[in-house]
Design an enzyme around this catalytic site. Structure first.
Site, PDB file in Angstrom:
ATOM      1  N   SER A  31       0.818  -1.221   0.000  1.00 50.19           N
ATOM      2  CA  SER A  31       0.000   0.000   0.000  1.00 50.19           C
ATOM      3  C   SER A  31       0.843   1.257   0.000  1.00 50.19           C
ATOM      4  CB  SER A  31      -0.843   0.068   1.277  1.00 50.19           C
ATOM      5  OG  SER A  31      -1.994  -0.665   1.149  1.00 50.19           O
ATOM      6  N   HIS A  62      -3.818   0.846  -5.156  1.00 52.54           N
ATOM      7  CA  HIS A  62      -3.087  -0.311  -5.672  1.00 52.54           C
ATOM      8  C   HIS A  62      -3.275  -0.376  -7.176  1.00 52.54           C
ATOM      9  CE1 HIS A  62      -1.871  -2.835  -2.178  1.00 52.54           C
ATOM     10  NE2 HIS A  62      -2.692  -2.007  -1.579  1.00 52.54           N
ATOM     11  N   HIS A  84      -5.483  -9.150  -1.884  1.00 48.31           N
ATOM     12  CA  HIS A  84      -5.694  -9.408  -0.465  1.00 48.31           C
ATOM     13  C   HIS A  84      -6.849 -10.389  -0.293  1.00 48.31           C
ATOM     14  CE1 HIS A  84      -3.914  -5.363  -0.796  1.00 48.31           C
ATOM     15  NE2 HIS A  84      -3.290  -5.675   0.318  1.00 48.31           N
ATOM     16  N   TYR A  86      -9.009 -10.171   1.970  1.00 47.24           N
ATOM     17  CA  TYR A  86     -10.235  -9.431   2.317  1.00 47.24           C
ATOM     18  C   TYR A  86     -10.988  -8.917   1.099  1.00 47.24           C
ATOM     19  CZ  TYR A  86      -7.416  -5.141   1.775  1.00 47.24           C
ATOM     20  OH  TYR A  86      -6.611  -4.149   1.294  1.00 47.24           O
ATOM     21  N   GLU A  87     -10.329  -8.908  -0.057  1.00 46.89           N
ATOM     22  CA  GLU A  87     -11.022  -8.462  -1.265  1.00 46.89           C
ATOM     23  C   GLU A  87     -11.983  -9.542  -1.767  1.00 46.89           C
ATOM     24  OE1 GLU A  87      -8.423  -5.976  -4.112  1.00 46.89           O
ATOM     25  OE2 GLU A  87      -6.993  -7.158  -2.953  1.00 46.89           O
ATOM     26  N   ALA A 114       2.434  -2.360   4.183  1.00 42.92           N
ATOM     27  CA  ALA A 114       2.185  -1.303   5.171  1.00 42.92           C
ATOM     28  C   ALA A 114       1.622  -1.993   6.406  1.00 42.92           C
ATOM     29  CB  ALA A 114       1.175  -0.309   4.613  1.00 42.92           C
ATOM     30  N   MET A 212      -2.414  -6.889   6.739  1.00 41.30           N
ATOM     31  CA  MET A 212      -3.407  -7.764   6.103  1.00 41.30           C
ATOM     32  C   MET A 212      -2.874  -8.443   4.845  1.00 41.30           C
ATOM     33  SD  MET A 212      -6.563  -5.079   6.397  1.00 41.30           S
ATOM     34  CE  MET A 212      -6.816  -4.094   7.882  1.00 41.30           C
ATOM     35  N   SER A 213      -1.565  -8.607   4.757  1.00 42.58           N
ATOM     36  CA  SER A 213      -1.011  -9.183   3.524  1.00 42.58           C
ATOM     37  C   SER A 213       0.246  -9.988   3.822  1.00 42.58           C
ATOM     38  CB  SER A 213      -0.671  -8.044   2.547  1.00 42.58           C
ATOM     39  OG  SER A 213       0.410  -7.291   3.035  1.00 42.58           O
ATOM     40  N   ASN A 236       1.138   3.575  10.768  1.00 41.47           N
ATOM     41  CA  ASN A 236       0.323   4.107  11.877  1.00 41.47           C
ATOM     42  C   ASN A 236       0.602   3.289  13.124  1.00 41.47           C
ATOM     43  OD1 ASN A 236      -1.363   2.132  10.032  1.00 41.47           O
ATOM     44  ND2 ASN A 236      -2.089   1.850  12.135  1.00 41.47           N
ATOM     45  N   HIS A 248      -7.552   4.717   5.882  1.00 36.90           N
ATOM     46  CA  HIS A 248      -6.732   4.191   4.773  1.00 36.90           C
ATOM     47  C   HIS A 248      -5.947   5.298   4.065  1.00 36.90           C
ATOM     48  CE1 HIS A 248      -5.469   1.478   1.629  1.00 36.90           C
ATOM     49  NE2 HIS A 248      -6.119   2.146   0.691  1.00 36.90           N
TER      50      HIS A 248
HETATM   51  N1  HPA Z   1      -3.758  -2.842  11.008  1.00 37.09           N
HETATM   52  C1  HPA Z   1      -3.831  -3.729   9.987  1.00 37.09           C
HETATM   53  N2  HPA Z   1      -3.328  -3.495   8.794  1.00 37.09           N
HETATM   54  C2  HPA Z   1      -2.711  -2.319   8.584  1.00 37.09           C
HETATM   55  C3  HPA Z   1      -2.603  -1.359   9.581  1.00 37.09           C
HETATM   56  C4  HPA Z   1      -3.164  -1.633  10.867  1.00 37.09           C
HETATM   57  O1  HPA Z   1      -3.097  -0.832  11.814  1.00 37.09           O
HETATM   58  N3  HPA Z   1      -1.945  -0.302   9.056  1.00 37.09           N
HETATM   59  C5  HPA Z   1      -1.652  -0.627   7.758  1.00 37.09           C
HETATM   60  N4  HPA Z   1      -2.122  -1.843   7.473  1.00 37.09           N
END
Ligand code: HPA
Length: 275
Positions: A31, A62, A84, A86-87, A114, A212-213, A236, A248
């Site tokens: 990301s 993306h 991903h 989740y997609e 990320a 998440m990847s 973050n 996001h």
């Molecule tokens: N949690 C999950 N996935 C992420 C995060 C997060 O805080 N930041 C970037 N991808």
């Protein structure tokens, strides 16, 4: 499995014909890190939608294409945009790109993502070398009949992330004056971010960052005997560790701000890899 091997083969032939090069290194961009593809010279671009049976990325920020060319004097194939779980893709679709990179000839991957920082001291903008991972996705991309053409039924995961490549990354980071953290990446499915209680749990479990990847791709890579270097950009603090709500766009903005450090570090790192 036979059908997906055939699809992989068709995609491989199409890319090979267009690119006329065999990549030494496969790179997966996370990301907000898509700009790294812009560093590739003499690039040939192939959009995912041009490839038979290949999934198309749906996440904002993306792009979906392979960029094949030269980086740091090496031939690389970059996935600009990944898939991903989740997609709604199957795990097999999630790992199709890295399987293709391996079929194209890449014996080593540089996989980026990320993440949310969990370990105290990690700050947004930090780069974290992935030392190991925890798969909390509740699934594994190798579930199902095993294709012995790809790898073993029960692949070893002791050195999921190559110690040798991590050492090289630390050396190059030093030379480039880039600060590099190191830690354990936990993968969850998302797409909702974690609750504060989940983040406390992840910390207890030994996770330094969450995302998440990556984990499905690394499992598929190790299955094929591909060496992996993993790098996570902490965009973050994980939920509950700061007052801010997660967004996001904020994740992507922080990723873009890391551009300066990565612009020098990534090509130098690749140039120093021996194949
Ligand atoms: N949690 C999950 N996935 C992420 C995060 C997060 O805080 N930041 C970037 N991808």
């Amino acid at each position: 499995m036979i059908k997906s091997m055939q699809l992989l083969e068709r995609c491989r032939m199409l890319i090979q014909k267009r690119a006329q090069r065999k990549p030494q290194l496969g790179i997966v961009l996370g990301s907000g890190l898509g700009y790294v593809a812009g560093l590739v010279e003499r690039a040939v671009e192939i959009n995912y939608h041009e490839l038979p049976g290949f999934p198309v990325s749906t996440v904002e920020g993306h792009q979906g294409r392979f960029v094949i060319g030269e980086l740091g004097g090496k031939t690389v194939a970059v996935m600009q945009g990944r898939f991903h779980f989740y997609e709604g893709y199957t795990m097999e679709q999630v790992v199709m790109g890295v399987r293709l990179l391996s079929r194209l000839g890449a014996g080593r991957f540089f996989i980026t993502n990320a993440s949310g920082g969990i370990r105290p001291g990690l700050r947004p903008g930090d780069l974290m070398l992935i030392r190991d991972h925890i798969n909390l996705m509740g699934y594994n991309p190798l579930i199902g009949p095993n294709s012995s053409r790809l790898g073993l039924r029960f692949p070893d995961m002791t050195q999921a992330y190559s110690a040798k490549l991590r050492q090289l990354a630390r050396e190059v980071a030093d030379e480039c004056s880039v600060e590099l953290q190191e830690g354990v990446y936990a993968a969850v499915t998302g797409p909702s971010y974690e609750t504060p209680a989940e983040v406390s749990m992840l910390r207890v479990l030994g996770a330094d960052a969450v995302g998440m990847s990556t984990v499905p791709e690394v499992i598929a890579a190790r299955h094929m005997g591909v060496e992996v270097l993993g790098l996570s950009l902490v965009t973050n603090l994980a939920t509950g560790l700061s007052d801010k709500k997660l967004d996001h766009h904020e994740v992507q903005a922080v990723a873009r701000r890391a551009e300066n450090s990565l612009q020098n570090f990534v090509p130098t790192l690749v140039s120093r890899m021996e194949f």
